[in-house]
Design a protein around this motif. Structure first.
Motif, PDB file in Angstrom:
ATOM      1  N   MET A  20     -13.217 -10.975   1.219  1.00 41.78           N
ATOM      2  CA  MET A  20     -14.486 -10.661   1.878  1.00 41.78           C
ATOM      3  C   MET A  20     -14.739  -9.154   1.907  1.00 41.78           C
ATOM      4  SD  MET A  20     -16.984 -12.294   2.944  1.00 41.78           S
ATOM      5  CE  MET A  20     -18.398 -12.382   4.001  1.00 41.78           C
ATOM      6  N   MET A  21     -13.670  -8.384   2.107  1.00 36.66           N
ATOM      7  CA  MET A  21     -13.809  -6.934   2.135  1.00 36.66           C
ATOM      8  C   MET A  21     -14.188  -6.405   0.753  1.00 36.66           C
ATOM      9  SD  MET A  21     -13.817  -4.269   3.931  1.00 36.66           S
ATOM     10  CE  MET A  21     -13.552  -2.498   3.909  1.00 36.66           C
ATOM     11  N   THR A  40     -17.914  -7.505   0.037  1.00 41.26           N
ATOM     12  CA  THR A  40     -18.945  -6.748   0.754  1.00 41.26           C
ATOM     13  C   THR A  40     -19.077  -5.322   0.197  1.00 41.26           C
ATOM     14  OG1 THR A  40     -17.304  -6.212   2.472  1.00 41.26           O
ATOM     15  CG2 THR A  40     -18.806  -8.035   2.907  1.00 41.26           C
ATOM     16  N   THR A  41     -17.954  -4.755  -0.265  1.00 40.18           N
ATOM     17  CA  THR A  41     -18.030  -3.447  -0.918  1.00 40.18           C
ATOM     18  C   THR A  41     -18.891  -3.535  -2.176  1.00 40.18           C
ATOM     19  OG1 THR A  41     -15.833  -2.825  -0.090  1.00 40.18           O
ATOM     20  CG2 THR A  41     -16.689  -1.577  -1.962  1.00 40.18           C
ATOM     21  N   PRO A  66     -11.070 -11.679  10.638  1.00 34.99           N
ATOM     22  CA  PRO A  66     -11.962 -10.702  10.014  1.00 34.99           C
ATOM     23  C   PRO A  66     -12.533  -9.708  11.003  1.00 34.99           C
ATOM     24  CG  PRO A  66     -13.080 -12.810  10.257  1.00 34.99           C
ATOM     25  CD  PRO A  66     -11.653 -13.030  10.662  1.00 34.99           C
ATOM     26  N   SER A  68     -15.822  -7.497  11.353  1.00 34.09           N
ATOM     27  CA  SER A  68     -17.140  -7.288  10.772  1.00 34.09           C
ATOM     28  C   SER A  68     -17.440  -5.805  10.598  1.00 34.09           C
ATOM     29  CB  SER A  68     -18.210  -7.940  11.642  1.00 34.09           C
ATOM     30  OG  SER A  68     -18.200  -7.392  12.956  1.00 34.09           O
ATOM     31  N   THR A 107     -15.366  -3.557   9.643  1.00 35.58           N
ATOM     32  CA  THR A 107     -14.750  -3.173   8.382  1.00 35.58           C
ATOM     33  C   THR A 107     -15.614  -3.637   7.219  1.00 35.58           C
ATOM     34  OG1 THR A 107     -12.550  -3.337   9.359  1.00 35.58           O
ATOM     35  CG2 THR A 107     -12.668  -3.349   6.978  1.00 35.58           C
ATOM     36  N   TRP A 108     -16.166  -4.840   7.313  1.00 33.26           N
ATOM     37  CA  TRP A 108     -17.051  -5.338   6.260  1.00 33.26           C
ATOM     38  C   TRP A 108     -18.282  -4.446   6.124  1.00 33.26           C
ATOM     39  CZ3 TRP A 108     -17.204 -11.249   7.776  1.00 33.26           C
ATOM     40  CH2 TRP A 108     -15.930 -11.786   7.599  1.00 33.26           C
TER      41      TRP A 108
END
Length: 217
Positions: free
Chosen positions: A38-39, A42-43, A107, A109, A111-112
């Motif tokens: 996910m990280m 999103t990047t 998770p 958010s 960080t995302w």
């Protein structure tokens, strides 16, 4: 049928712009391995949104925006180069935490959002992106002569194509992330940091060369 072809052209363009390995690709790979898919995704999505913005500029033939980007290319290179150097130093010095490997289960958010903003900022401060779109659009015979609906369809296709690339890349990398030990993660951070610094130095060097050319003219 025509609209479908325009959409597919946009998808191909989005993949063609996103696929070459650059700063965002390296960050997507590293963050997927260290923090989870996910990280990394999103990047990449930050870059996809920036690609869509620049794709819209090229597709709708916004000459004023293109001219502004060209006139301020040195500024963008300076900002992008400095940003890349900061990210490179942080990446090189970062020590992976064992609990972050389970980011999917817990998770963060924030960080995302940080990953998304990094991808967006790095891509928006890279004037080469819009120039690449203009060149590719010209090669495909596309550009400002498109109708508004076709241009919007093409831009939507660019977003889909870019998003699919980042989803595919983060998913593939995520399937092998369990093979990376702490030592390998530290090495990955070092290699990625050095590579990002190289991109940053190149951007800063281009800006300095551009300023020197202006001073001599």
């Amino acid at each position: 049928m025509h609209e479908l072809m325009v959409l597919l052209q946009g998808v191909v363009l989005g993949i063609a712009i996103a696929a070459p390995v650059g700063p965002i690709g390296l960050l997507c790979i590293r963050r997927t391995i260290e923090h989870g898919p996910m990280m990394g995704f999103t990047t990449g999505m930050g870059a996809a949104v920036a690609d869509t913005i620049y794709g819209a500029v090229a597709a709708f033939g916004v000459s004023a925006a293109v001219g502004y980007l060209r006139d301020h290319q040195i500024v963008f290179q300076l900002v992008g180069g400095i940003f890349l150097m900061v990210v490179a130093i942080r990446t090189f010095r970062q020590s992976p935490a064992a609990e972050q490997r389970e980011a999917d289960a817990a998770p963060d958010s924030r960080t995302w959002v940080g990953g998304f903003m990094t991808g967006l900022s790095l891509t928006l401060t890279n004037p080469a992106t819009i120039m690449a779109f203009i060149a590719i659009f010209a090669g495909f015979g596309l550009g400002g002569d498109l109708g508004r609906f076709d241009a919007a369809t093409l831009v939507f296709g660019v977003f889909i194509g870019s998003s699919l690339w980042w989803l595919t890349l983060s998913s593939i990398v995520a399937s092998i992330r369990h093979r990376f030990s702490d030592r390998r993660l530290v090495m990955l951070n070092h290699y990625t940091g050095v590579a990002l610094a190289g991109f940053g130095i190149w951007a800063l060097g281009s800006a300095v060369t551009g300023m020197a050319s202006l001073a001599m003219s």
